[in-house]
Write a protein that holds these residues in place. Structure first.
Motif, PDB file in Angstrom:
ATOM      1  N   PHE A  65       0.835  -1.204   0.000  1.00  0.00           N
ATOM      2  CA  PHE A  65       0.000   0.000   0.000  1.00  0.00           C
ATOM      3  C   PHE A  65       0.868   1.252   0.000  1.00  0.00           C
ATOM      4  N   THR A  66       1.903   1.264   0.822  1.00  0.00           N
ATOM      5  CA  THR A  66       2.787   2.425   0.919  1.00  0.00           C
ATOM      6  C   THR A  66       3.438   2.722  -0.423  1.00  0.00           C
ATOM      7  N   ILE A  67       3.957   1.716  -1.065  1.00  0.00           N
ATOM      8  CA  ILE A  67       4.656   1.911  -2.341  1.00  0.00           C
ATOM      9  C   ILE A  67       3.689   2.361  -3.430  1.00  0.00           C
ATOM     10  N   SER A  68       2.575   1.651  -3.582  1.00  0.00           N
ATOM     11  CA  SER A  68       1.633   2.013  -4.648  1.00  0.00           C
ATOM     12  C   SER A  68       1.002   3.378  -4.390  1.00  0.00           C
ATOM     13  N   ASN A  69       0.701   3.684  -3.152  1.00  0.00           N
ATOM     14  CA  ASN A  69       0.094   4.966  -2.830  1.00  0.00           C
ATOM     15  C   ASN A  69       1.078   6.114  -3.079  1.00  0.00           C
ATOM     16  N   PHE A  70       2.322   5.937  -2.658  1.00  0.00           N
ATOM     17  CA  PHE A  70       3.311   6.992  -2.856  1.00  0.00           C
ATOM     18  C   PHE A  70       3.552   7.240  -4.349  1.00  0.00           C
ATOM     19  N   ILE A  71       3.700   6.190  -5.117  1.00  0.00           N
ATOM     20  CA  ILE A  71       3.957   6.350  -6.560  1.00  0.00           C
ATOM     21  C   ILE A  71       2.784   7.021  -7.256  1.00  0.00           C
ATOM     22  N   LEU A  72       1.585   6.512  -7.040  1.00  0.00           N
ATOM     23  CA  LEU A  72       0.433   7.065  -7.753  1.00  0.00           C
ATOM     24  C   LEU A  72       0.078   8.474  -7.280  1.00  0.00           C
ATOM     25  N   PHE A  73       0.239   8.758  -5.982  1.00  0.00           N
ATOM     26  CA  PHE A  73      -0.071  10.118  -5.554  1.00  0.00           C
ATOM     27  C   PHE A  73       1.008  11.095  -6.016  1.00  0.00           C
ATOM     28  N   THR A  74       2.248  10.633  -6.136  1.00  0.00           N
ATOM     29  CA  THR A  74       3.300  11.497  -6.675  1.00  0.00           C
ATOM     30  C   THR A  74       2.962  11.880  -8.113  1.00  0.00           C
ATOM     31  N   ILE A  75       2.497  10.938  -8.892  1.00  0.00           N
ATOM     32  CA  ILE A  75       2.070  11.224 -10.267  1.00  0.00           C
ATOM     33  C   ILE A  75       0.904  12.200 -10.257  1.00  0.00           C
ATOM     34  N   THR A  76      -0.078  11.958  -9.385  1.00  0.00           N
ATOM     35  CA  THR A  76      -1.239  12.836  -9.281  1.00  0.00           C
ATOM     36  C   THR A  76      -0.815  14.254  -8.930  1.00  0.00           C
ATOM     37  N   PHE A  77       0.028  14.406  -7.940  1.00  0.00           N
ATOM     38  CA  PHE A  77       0.446  15.729  -7.500  1.00  0.00           C
ATOM     39  C   PHE A  77       1.281  16.414  -8.581  1.00  0.00           C
ATOM     40  N   ALA A  78       2.104  15.662  -9.290  1.00  0.00           N
ATOM     41  CA  ALA A  78       2.887  16.243 -10.384  1.00  0.00           C
ATOM     42  C   ALA A  78       1.970  16.773 -11.487  1.00  0.00           C
ATOM     43  N   ILE A  79       0.934  16.020 -11.824  1.00  0.00           N
ATOM     44  CA  ILE A  79      -0.030  16.458 -12.841  1.00  0.00           C
ATOM     45  C   ILE A  79      -0.738  17.722 -12.372  1.00  0.00           C
ATOM     46  N   VAL A  80      -1.128  17.758 -11.103  1.00  0.00           N
ATOM     47  CA  VAL A  80      -1.779  18.952 -10.555  1.00  0.00           C
ATOM     48  C   VAL A  80      -0.839  20.156 -10.652  1.00  0.00           C
ATOM     49  N   LEU A  81       0.419  19.969 -10.301  1.00  0.00           N
ATOM     50  CA  LEU A  81       1.382  21.069 -10.384  1.00  0.00           C
ATOM     51  C   LEU A  81       1.575  21.538 -11.826  1.00  0.00           C
ATOM     52  N   ILE A  82       1.605  20.613 -12.754  1.00  0.00           N
ATOM     53  CA  ILE A  82       1.785  20.965 -14.168  1.00  0.00           C
ATOM     54  C   ILE A  82       0.579  21.746 -14.693  1.00  0.00           C
ATOM     55  N   TYR A  83      -0.619  21.315 -14.326  1.00  0.00           N
ATOM     56  CA  TYR A  83      -1.833  21.914 -14.872  1.00  0.00           C
ATOM     57  C   TYR A  83      -2.420  23.031 -14.012  1.00  0.00           C
ATOM     58  N   ARG A  84      -1.758  23.393 -12.943  1.00  0.00           N
ATOM     59  CA  ARG A  84      -2.278  24.466 -12.092  1.00  0.00           C
ATOM     60  C   ARG A  84      -1.385  25.677 -12.254  1.00  0.00           C
ATOM     61  N   ASN A  85      -1.874  26.643 -13.020  1.00  0.00           N
ATOM     62  CA  ASN A  85      -1.130  27.858 -13.285  1.00  0.00           C
ATOM     63  C   ASN A  85      -2.015  29.047 -12.935  1.00  0.00           C
ATOM     64  N   PRO A  86      -1.854  29.616 -11.737  1.00  0.00           N
ATOM     65  CA  PRO A  86      -2.754  30.698 -11.327  1.00  0.00           C
ATOM     66  C   PRO A  86      -2.627  31.956 -12.187  1.00  0.00           C
ATOM     67  N   ARG A  87      -1.544  32.100 -12.942  1.00  0.00           N
ATOM     68  CA  ARG A  87      -1.364  33.300 -13.776  1.00  0.00           C
ATOM     69  C   ARG A  87      -1.975  33.138 -15.175  1.00  0.00           C
ATOM     70  N   ARG A  88      -2.358  31.955 -15.536  1.00  0.00           N
ATOM     71  CA  ARG A  88      -2.853  31.697 -16.883  1.00  0.00           C
ATOM     72  C   ARG A  88      -4.000  32.636 -17.265  1.00  0.00           C
ATOM     73  N   GLY A  89      -4.983  32.770 -16.391  1.00  0.00           N
ATOM     74  CA  GLY A  89      -6.130  33.618 -16.691  1.00  0.00           C
ATOM     75  C   GLY A  89      -5.794  35.100 -16.683  1.00  0.00           C
ATOM     76  N   ARG A  90      -4.870  35.519 -15.852  1.00  0.00           N
ATOM     77  CA  ARG A  90      -4.501  36.930 -15.729  1.00  0.00           C
ATOM     78  C   ARG A  90      -3.667  37.419 -16.901  1.00  0.00           C
ATOM     79  N   GLU A  91      -2.876  36.541 -17.521  1.00  0.00           N
ATOM     80  CA  GLU A  91      -2.002  36.956 -18.614  1.00  0.00           C
ATOM     81  C   GLU A  91      -2.813  37.428 -19.819  1.00  0.00           C
ATOM     82  N   LYS A  92      -3.964  36.816 -20.045  1.00  0.00           N
ATOM     83  CA  LYS A  92      -4.805  37.208 -21.177  1.00  0.00           C
ATOM     84  C   LYS A  92      -5.387  38.598 -20.999  1.00  0.00           C
ATOM     85  N   ASN A  93      -5.628  39.003 -19.762  1.00  0.00           N
ATOM     86  CA  ASN A  93      -6.234  40.301 -19.495  1.00  0.00           C
ATOM     87  C   ASN A  93      -5.224  41.428 -19.389  1.00  0.00           C
ATOM     88  N   ASP A  94      -3.953  41.112 -19.207  1.00  0.00           N
ATOM     89  CA  ASP A  94      -2.939  42.153 -19.038  1.00  0.00           C
ATOM     90  C   ASP A  94      -2.467  42.728 -20.347  1.00  0.00           C
TER      91      ASP A  94
END
Length: 94
Positions: A65-94
């Motif tokens: 459980f520890t190994i599978s959970n750590f690997i899959l959540f690391t992938i999940t968190f990496a995807i979230v970090l890649i796709y979470r850009n708080p400036r994306r919406g603001r750049e279009k308006n500036d």
């Protein structure tokens, strides 16, 4: 290994795979704006701190459980970090 241990082992390995629908949704929408970075970092840090014990334990269920959970959540968190850009919406308006 008892039947209960086998069932627990299967469940322990399967449980982290429920991250896959979240990963797919983020990729499909190309956004993770609705996912809290604090939550993701907190969960990932907790899993990282539990990893050493999970790796040295003699309990196969906990180790799996520890190994599978750590690997899959690391992938999940990496995807979230890649796709979470708080400036994306603001750049279009500036």
């Amino acid at each position: 290994m008892s039947l209960l241990a086998v069932i627990s082992l299967i469940a322990g390995i399967m449980l982290p795979f429920w991250n896959i629908p979240l990963i797919a949704r983020v990729i499909k929408r190309k956004s993770a704006e609705d996912i809290s970075l604090l939550w993701g970092a907190g969960v990932w840090t907790s899993l990282l701190l539990m990893l050493p014990h999970g790796l040295v334990t003699d309990e196969i269920v906990l180790r799996s459980f520890t190994i599978s959970n750590f690997i899959l959540f690391t992938i999940t968190f990496a995807i979230v970090l890649i796709y979470r850009n708080p400036r994306r919406g603001r750049e279009k308006n500036d």
